[in-house]
Design a protein around this motif. Sequence first.
Motif, PDB file in Angstrom:
ATOM      1  N   SER A  25     171.176  78.519 -36.914  1.00 41.93           N
ATOM      2  CA  SER A  25     171.140  77.098 -37.201  1.00 41.93           C
ATOM      3  C   SER A  25     169.793  76.757 -37.837  1.00 41.93           C
ATOM      4  O   SER A  25     168.745  77.121 -37.309  1.00 41.93           O
ATOM      5  CB  SER A  25     171.329  76.309 -35.902  1.00 41.93           C
ATOM      6  OG  SER A  25     171.278  74.935 -36.156  1.00 41.93           O
ATOM      7  N   CYS A  26     169.836  76.048 -38.961  1.00 41.81           N
ATOM      8  CA  CYS A  26     168.612  75.638 -39.653  1.00 41.81           C
ATOM      9  C   CYS A  26     167.899  74.565 -38.837  1.00 41.81           C
ATOM     10  O   CYS A  26     168.505  73.556 -38.459  1.00 41.81           O
ATOM     11  CB  CYS A  26     168.948  75.112 -41.042  1.00 41.81           C
ATOM     12  SG  CYS A  26     167.511  74.506 -41.949  1.00 41.81           S
ATOM     13  N   GLU A  27     166.618  74.784 -38.568  1.00 45.27           N
ATOM     14  CA  GLU A  27     165.840  73.813 -37.798  1.00 45.27           C
ATOM     15  C   GLU A  27     165.594  72.523 -38.563  1.00 45.27           C
ATOM     16  O   GLU A  27     165.380  71.480 -37.970  1.00 45.27           O
ATOM     17  CB  GLU A  27     164.514  74.423 -37.374  1.00 45.27           C
ATOM     18  CG  GLU A  27     164.666  75.542 -36.367  1.00 45.27           C
ATOM     19  CD  GLU A  27     163.330  76.157 -35.972  1.00 45.27           C
ATOM     20  OE1 GLU A  27     162.289  75.771 -36.511  1.00 45.27           O
ATOM     21  OE2 GLU A  27     163.351  77.038 -35.099  1.00 45.27           O
ATOM     22  N   CYS A  29     167.745  71.093 -41.189  1.00 39.63           N
ATOM     23  CA  CYS A  29     168.915  70.268 -41.494  1.00 39.63           C
ATOM     24  C   CYS A  29     170.076  70.454 -40.524  1.00 39.63           C
ATOM     25  O   CYS A  29     171.051  69.716 -40.588  1.00 39.63           O
ATOM     26  CB  CYS A  29     169.397  70.547 -42.913  1.00 39.63           C
ATOM     27  SG  CYS A  29     170.208  72.152 -43.119  1.00 39.63           S
ATOM     28  N   GLY A  30     169.995  71.471 -39.654  1.00 41.24           N
ATOM     29  CA  GLY A  30     171.078  71.723 -38.712  1.00 41.24           C
ATOM     30  C   GLY A  30     172.242  72.505 -39.307  1.00 41.24           C
ATOM     31  O   GLY A  30     173.228  72.757 -38.632  1.00 41.24           O
TER      32      GLY A  30
END
Length: 48
Positions: A25-27, A29-30
């Motif tokens: 999971s991208c910190e 943009c999610g």
Amino acid sequence: MIPEGVVEYFDIMDDGDIAEPPTFSCEKCGGIMKPKKYEGVHGITYEF
């Protein structure tokens, strides 16, 4: 970018579906991050 060693570690530890590569999971943009090209520990090459 996630270091290949981290991707490999999670691939080894993951008991999930081996047809799917390790995802993160991208910190910022999610969103879901997948490796662009990765030869998994089960001999499967994932390419996106």
